[in-house]
Design an enzyme around this catalytic site. Structure first.
Site, short mmCIF file in Angstrom:
data_model
loop_
_atom_site.label_atom_id
_atom_site.label_comp_id
_atom_site.label_asym_id
_atom_site.label_seq_id
_atom_site.Cartn_x
_atom_site.Cartn_y
_atom_site.Cartn_z
N CYS A 160 0.85 -1.21 0.11
CA CYS A 160 0.25 -0.09 -0.03
C CYS A 160 0.96 1.16 0.06
CB CYS A 160 -0.88 0.03 1.26
SG CYS A 160 -1.95 1.60 1.47
N CYS A 163 -0.02 3.88 2.68
CA CYS A 163 0.64 3.41 4.09
C CYS A 163 1.98 3.52 4.17
CB CYS A 163 0.17 1.82 3.96
SG CYS A 163 -1.49 1.13 3.94
#
Length: 235
Positions: A160, A163
């Site tokens: 991600c 993230c």
């Protein structure tokens, strides 16, 4: 002048004919499965990383990592005339992959809405690991909420991109405010039970608890300044 105008008209017609022969659709898990069941001789592409692919995947999928610099060259090995089904974890990478495949001339593409997380949530069949595999138990997770400090749960994953962008300042906040807040990172790929229980289908996903009560939640990227404002509000 007439010759130039005629040339431009012919180019426009040719371009329109070319694009009209291409088709891309975003399908729900049920629609995606139904379309595969009624389509002959298709190719199914999982654009997640090899690590993600090894954990679980839709049956008969081939792995082509979207982040691999060779993604385009790998795509050239596929049959552009065949129906092509594409999915990733939650939909971000598959959407980008579909754009590339269209530019490369693929004529019929179907993308899984919500990715394999949505597929899993609907209890669709998969190869690989069970959704109930190891990770932090729900009991242990709930124990972390029993504190007078604020508790920020950060559902994330290695693949991600948002993230990864948030990780450095989350670590910084955790260190600076360790007397006020606990920040608990949860790898969504390794904690299937928690991901399912808290209905996490988009990453990153943040849950803020105060006195064991959920007071705020957020999905997607949030910058450091905005997050600090949220934490200050609930101190």
């Amino acid at each position: 002048m007439k010759t130039l105008s005629l040339s431009l008209l012919l180019i426009s017609i040719l371009f329109a004919c070319n694009t009209s022969s291409q088709h891309a659709a975003l399908l729900t898990p049920a629609e995606f499965e139904s379309k595969m069941n009624t389509t002959n001789d298709f190719q199914l592409i999982d654009v997640r990383t090899s690590e993600e692919f090894s954990e679980n995947r839709i049956e008969n999928a081939a792995n082509m990592d979207y982040y691999d610099e060779r993604f385009k060259s790998h795509a050239e090995l596929l049959d552009k005339s065949k129906p092509t089904f594409v999915y990733c974890k939650v939909g971000g990478r598959s959407n980008e992959a579909v754009m590339i495949l269209l530019k490369e001339g693929f004529t019929e593409i179907y993308e899984l809405k919500g990715g394999i997380m949505a597929w899993d949530k609907e209890n669709m069949p998969m190869d690989g690991a069970s959704t109930a595999e190891a990770g932090m138990s729900i009991e242990d997770f709930e124990k972390t909420l029993n504190t007078e400090k604020l508790v920020l749960i950060d559902f994330n994953a290695k693949w991600c991109v948002p993230c990864r962008k948030m990780a450095p300042f989350l670590e910084k906040i955790a260190e600076e405010q360790q007397d006020k807040i606990v920040i608990l990172p949860i790898d969504a790929d390794k904690n299937k039970l928690l991901t399912a229980k808290y209905k996490v289908d988009t990453l990153p996903a943040l849950f803020l608890y105060k006195n064991n009560e959920l007071v705020w939640k957020h999905t997607g990227f949030i910058d450091e300044q905005e997050l600090r404002k949220v934490l200050l509000r609930f101190e």
